[in-house]
Design a protein around this motif. Structure first.
Motif, PDB file in Angstrom:
ATOM      1  N   ASP A 225      12.121   2.397  -7.764  1.00  0.00           N
ATOM      2  CA  ASP A 225      11.574   3.147  -8.894  1.00  0.00           C
ATOM      3  C   ASP A 225      10.840   4.394  -8.409  1.00  0.00           C
ATOM      4  N   GLU A 226      10.589   5.305  -9.328  1.00  0.00           N
ATOM      5  CA  GLU A 226       9.871   6.530  -8.991  1.00  0.00           C
ATOM      6  C   GLU A 226       8.405   6.230  -8.718  1.00  0.00           C
ATOM      7  N   LYS A 227       7.854   6.868  -7.698  1.00  0.00           N
ATOM      8  CA  LYS A 227       6.453   6.653  -7.369  1.00  0.00           C
ATOM      9  C   LYS A 227       5.549   7.149  -8.493  1.00  0.00           C
ATOM     10  N   ASN A 228       4.412   6.483  -8.645  1.00  0.00           N
ATOM     11  CA  ASN A 228       3.418   6.914  -9.609  1.00  0.00           C
ATOM     12  C   ASN A 228       2.527   7.963  -8.943  1.00  0.00           C
ATOM     13  N   ALA A 229       2.618   9.206  -9.377  1.00  0.00           N
ATOM     14  CA  ALA A 229       1.851  10.300  -8.772  1.00  0.00           C
ATOM     15  C   ALA A 229       0.475  10.397  -9.439  1.00  0.00           C
ATOM     16  N   LYS A 230      -0.559  10.292  -8.625  1.00  0.00           N
ATOM     17  CA  LYS A 230      -1.925  10.399  -9.126  1.00  0.00           C
ATOM     18  C   LYS A 230      -2.452  11.815  -8.912  1.00  0.00           C
ATOM     19  N   PRO A 231      -3.612  12.136  -9.469  1.00  0.00           N
ATOM     20  CA  PRO A 231      -4.143  13.509  -9.367  1.00  0.00           C
ATOM     21  C   PRO A 231      -4.409  13.930  -7.924  1.00  0.00           C
ATOM     22  N   LYS A 232      -4.267  15.220  -7.670  1.00  0.00           N
ATOM     23  CA  LYS A 232      -4.574  15.812  -6.372  1.00  0.00           C
ATOM     24  C   LYS A 232      -5.712  16.816  -6.530  1.00  0.00           C
TER      25      LYS A 232
ATOM     26  N   PRO B 274     -25.318   4.978  -7.659  1.00  0.00           N
ATOM     27  CA  PRO B 274     -24.057   4.408  -8.150  1.00  0.00           C
ATOM     28  C   PRO B 274     -23.322   5.357  -9.077  1.00  0.00           C
ATOM     29  N   VAL B 275     -22.481   6.185  -8.494  1.00  0.00           N
ATOM     30  CA  VAL B 275     -21.818   7.228  -9.263  1.00  0.00           C
ATOM     31  C   VAL B 275     -20.304   7.074  -9.271  1.00  0.00           C
ATOM     32  N   LEU B 276     -19.743   6.325  -8.310  1.00  0.00           N
ATOM     33  CA  LEU B 276     -18.298   6.177  -8.200  1.00  0.00           C
ATOM     34  C   LEU B 276     -17.828   4.828  -8.731  1.00  0.00           C
ATOM     35  N   GLY B 277     -16.610   4.806  -9.265  1.00  0.00           N
ATOM     36  CA  GLY B 277     -16.013   3.557  -9.731  1.00  0.00           C
ATOM     37  C   GLY B 277     -14.534   3.738  -9.982  1.00  0.00           C
ATOM     38  N   PHE B 278     -13.862   2.645 -10.328  1.00  0.00           N
ATOM     39  CA  PHE B 278     -12.426   2.673 -10.599  1.00  0.00           C
ATOM     40  C   PHE B 278     -12.175   2.520 -12.096  1.00  0.00           C
ATOM     41  N   VAL B 279     -11.171   3.235 -12.575  1.00  0.00           N
ATOM     42  CA  VAL B 279     -10.748   3.116 -13.972  1.00  0.00           C
ATOM     43  C   VAL B 279      -9.260   2.811 -14.001  1.00  0.00           C
ATOM     44  N   ASN B 280      -8.781   2.326 -15.156  1.00  0.00           N
ATOM     45  CA  ASN B 280      -7.377   1.949 -15.368  1.00  0.00           C
ATOM     46  C   ASN B 280      -7.026   0.718 -14.536  1.00  0.00           C
ATOM     47  N   ARG B 281      -5.767   0.309 -14.594  1.00  0.00           N
ATOM     48  CA  ARG B 281      -5.363  -0.935 -13.946  1.00  0.00           C
ATOM     49  C   ARG B 281      -4.042  -0.745 -13.209  1.00  0.00           C
ATOM     50  N   GLY B 282      -3.740  -1.716 -12.339  1.00  0.00           N
ATOM     51  CA  GLY B 282      -2.472  -1.726 -11.634  1.00  0.00           C
ATOM     52  C   GLY B 282      -2.256  -0.483 -10.800  1.00  0.00           C
ATOM     53  N   SER B 283      -1.054   0.052 -10.842  1.00  0.00           N
ATOM     54  CA  SER B 283      -0.732   1.228 -10.049  1.00  0.00           C
ATOM     55  C   SER B 283      -1.369   2.490 -10.600  1.00  0.00           C
ATOM     56  N   TYR B 284      -2.037   2.375 -11.767  1.00  0.00           N
ATOM     57  CA  TYR B 284      -2.731   3.528 -12.352  1.00  0.00           C
ATOM     58  C   TYR B 284      -4.233   3.496 -12.049  1.00  0.00           C
ATOM     59  N   ASN B 285      -4.657   2.521 -11.283  1.00  0.00           N
ATOM     60  CA  ASN B 285      -6.065   2.408 -10.911  1.00  0.00           C
ATOM     61  C   ASN B 285      -6.503   3.663 -10.161  1.00  0.00           C
ATOM     62  N   THR B 286      -7.600   4.267 -10.592  1.00  0.00           N
ATOM     63  CA  THR B 286      -7.995   5.582 -10.085  1.00  0.00           C
ATOM     64  C   THR B 286      -9.495   5.622  -9.789  1.00  0.00           C
ATOM     65  N   LEU B 287      -9.842   6.255  -8.683  1.00  0.00           N
ATOM     66  CA  LEU B 287     -11.246   6.481  -8.331  1.00  0.00           C
ATOM     67  C   LEU B 287     -11.767   7.681  -9.107  1.00  0.00           C
ATOM     68  N   THR B 288     -12.975   7.559  -9.634  1.00  0.00           N
ATOM     69  CA  THR B 288     -13.559   8.677 -10.374  1.00  0.00           C
ATOM     70  C   THR B 288     -15.074   8.527 -10.433  1.00  0.00           C
TER      71      THR B 288
ATOM     72  N   LEU C 211       0.811  -1.212   0.000  1.00  0.00           N
ATOM     73  CA  LEU C 211       0.000   0.000   0.000  1.00  0.00           C
ATOM     74  C   LEU C 211       0.847   1.266   0.000  1.00  0.00           C
ATOM     75  N   LEU C 212       2.053   1.167   0.522  1.00  0.00           N
ATOM     76  CA  LEU C 212       2.907   2.349   0.621  1.00  0.00           C
ATOM     77  C   LEU C 212       3.830   2.530  -0.582  1.00  0.00           C
ATOM     78  N   LEU C 213       3.769   1.602  -1.541  1.00  0.00           N
ATOM     79  CA  LEU C 213       4.666   1.702  -2.689  1.00  0.00           C
ATOM     80  C   LEU C 213       4.544   3.048  -3.392  1.00  0.00           C
ATOM     81  N   ASN C 214       3.319   3.461  -3.666  1.00  0.00           N
ATOM     82  CA  ASN C 214       3.094   4.723  -4.373  1.00  0.00           C
ATOM     83  C   ASN C 214       2.433   5.776  -3.498  1.00  0.00           C
ATOM     84  N   HIS C 215       2.292   5.473  -2.217  1.00  0.00           N
ATOM     85  CA  HIS C 215       1.629   6.417  -1.329  1.00  0.00           C
ATOM     86  C   HIS C 215       2.568   7.575  -0.986  1.00  0.00           C
ATOM     87  N   PRO C 216       2.069   8.817  -1.033  1.00  0.00           N
ATOM     88  CA  PRO C 216       2.927   9.968  -0.716  1.00  0.00           C
ATOM     89  C   PRO C 216       3.299   9.989   0.764  1.00  0.00           C
TER      90      PRO C 216
END
Length: 552
Positions: free
Chosen positions: A154-161, A193-207, A119-124
């Motif tokens: 490796d460099e962390k994958n930064a997701k949107p803020k 039902p308005v929320l869901g996940f898109v993309n896969r792996g470390s790019y998986n994102t809530l939207t 869980l902490l691999l890409n966590h800021p």
């Protein structure tokens, strides 16, 4: 038929020690009740089980049985335990007789450390500035199960803020651990039902789904149940550290549901309101609209002093004039469902002593089927229990207006109601001597001879009776304006009654209130018998979604 609602108990073995727990209970909840914490993120007792965070992995076993005889196999005089070859998630396990659980084995600890590291691999690493600090489960469990250093090169994958999901919820997606609590809440509780996940792996994102936003009236519950700092309240975001805030139990006044809440304040200022668990009323949820009610405390039209004929005066002078007006004869009283049980009691005492006719205006709205009821006052049922009224609420005050026009009413006491919206114009009010007790200036206070300032629900203590006829307490969270007395003291003085007589008198009239007279009100409240008023259509309580169903 009377039944025993106590759950049956079974014996389980936890790290070599036997415990009695409720049969069929979720293992995470059962262990929590015996003081054993199972770390978890995705599990929530009020949501469907997802089992996707894997933090609650434990070792499970059960007594082995002979295939031919089905007898328990003994080893050294004790049942021989067959352990499952791999750890299992506790959140998807229900308690069964003879269940054996290992919580502290090397295998279990290794699993927790592995999940935490993943869980902490890409966590800021921004705990010092994270808005969830102090309430973050990832922060707590990382301190216990984290390595203290990273093996990730490796460099962390930064997701949107700072992504706006809706008008009240902001997402810091780089902190999201994909627990799906928010998704399940919207799907199964809010039915949106308005929320869901898109993309896969470390790019998986809530939207949000395309063309949609998280704008239902229960959206901030997703912030409450988010175990990390991903979902934040736009209104509360970066306003105050939670460890500086004082928590006060209260009741939402938006409707007669009586949602249990917690008021968070510091140095006399309220910063937020969150739901407080009461399985008999609101589970652990509340509407977004009820969270904003604290803002009335600092509104520009707030009354902070007494007014006599349009001029500020001392509270003592205002009370003396009010007392003379109310006892001159020809009195009518307009009560309110926003008064507490104690305040309504003294108002009823005043009506009894003066022979005044009482009116209880109705405030109705749409029942949303969840936690907002048709009755938009928190304590209309209290007026029935205290005897302030014994009939349906008035949609307007046309009868009172006629009595004033006919000269049958010469003085008027109005409590926490703007009667100009209920059929009494300023011209009609000008024909009688009017005393108003209110928290905010409005057209009614402008037309009154005497205005006595009141306290908001956040500045006083008392009890409400909700639509289920459940008596519930609320406590003072912040001090009121300097020199403003609690309404209960003002009404007791006008009624010339002792403030200590409330619950003793009510207990004599209603045996169910005997424990209240001793000051013993449990946190979940006291269920009263409302059958005496079931003939009144306004009091027929259609159970809301989270209200407990009657048992046979």
């Amino acid at each position: 038929m009377v039944t025993d609602n106590k759950p049956s108990l079974v014996t389980i073995n936890v790290d070599g020690v036997e415990h009695q727990v409720a049969a069929g209970a979720n293992l995470v909840d059962a262990l929590a009740k015996i003081g054993k914490e199972v770390p978890h993120y995705c599990y929530h007792p009020k949501l469907p089980v997802a089992g996707n965070c894997r933090m609650c992995l434990v070792e499970l076993g059960s007594p082995l049985r002979d295939r031919a005889t089905n007898e328990v196999i003994l080893e050294n005089g004790k049942p021989k335990i067959g352990w499952q070859p791999k750890p299992a998630i506790a959140c998807a396990t229900n308690v069964s007789p003879g269940l054996h659980v290992r919580l502290e084995s090397p295998t279990v600890k290794s699993c927790r450390e592995g999940v935490t590291e993943m869980l902490l691999l890409n966590h800021p690493l921004d705990c010092p500035i994270c808005d969830q600090a102090g309430e973050c489960k990832l922060q707590e469990f990382s301190a216990e199960y984290g390595r203290g250093y990273s093996r990730y090169l490796d460099e962390k994958n930064a997701k949107p803020k700072k992504t706006k999901l809706g008008p009240r919820v902001t997402l810091d997606d780089e902190r999201c651990i994909l627990c799906s609590r928010c998704v399940r809440f919207c799907n199964d509780i809010a039915k949106d039902p308005v929320l869901g996940f898109v993309n896969r792996g470390s790019y998986n994102t809530l939207t949000c789904f395309p063309g949609r936003e998280l704008n239902n009236n229960y959206s901030l519950n997703t912030v409450d149940i988010c175990p990390v700092g991903a979902l934040t309240s736009t209104d509360f975001r970066f306003k105050m550290r939670v460890w500086f805030l004082k928590k006060t139990p209260s009741i939402c006044t938006e409707s007669s549901t009586g949602v249990n809440t917690t008021v968070w304040s510091r140095e006399g200022k309220i910063y937020r309101i969150t739901p407080r668990q009461n399985d008999a009323v609101n589970d652990t949820w509340m509407p977004d609209s009820g969270r904003e009610l604290y803002k009335i405390v600092e509104e520009d039209n707030r009354l902070t002093g007494a007014i006599l004929k349009g001029t500020r005066t001392s509270l003592e002078s205002a009370l003396n004039v009010a007392d003379a007006i109310l006892h001159q004869g020809g009195l009518a009283i307009v009560g309110s469902g926003h008064l507490s049980v104690e305040e309504q009691f003294f108002l009823a005492q005043l009506a009894k002593k003066t022979g005044a006719k009482t009116y209880m205006p109705a405030h109705r709205g749409q029942n949303d089927g969840l936690l907002i009821s048709e009755d938009r006052t928190p304590n209309f049922r209290g007026a029935l229990v205290t005897g302030l009224t014994d009939r349906n609420a008035d949609h307007d005050l046309k009868t009172l207006a006629s009595d004033i026009e006919a000269g049958r009413v010469r003085s008027l006491l109005i409590c926490r109601e703007d009667v100009t919206r209920l059929g009494l114009s300023a011209a009609i009010l000008a024909k009688v001597r009017t005393v108003v007790i209110s928290t905010h200036a409005d057209a009614t206070t402008s037309a009154a001879e005497v205005v006595i300032p009141g306290l908001t629900v956040f500045e006083r203590s008392g009890n409400f009776i909700n639509c289920q006829f459940r008596l519930q307490s609320f406590a003072q969270a912040i001090p009121g304006p300097t020199g403003v007395l609690p309404d209960v003291m003002v009404l007791a003085r006008l009624a010339k009654s002792e403030t200590t007589a409330v619950w003793k008198t009510l207990a004599e009239q209603n045996p169910a209130l005997a424990s209240v007279a001793q000051g013993l009100i449990p946190s979940e409240g006291i269920a009263l018998d409302g059958s005496a008023w079931s003939h009144l259509s306004f009091c027929e309580s259609k159970l809301l979604k989270f209200a407990p169903q009657p048992k046979a």
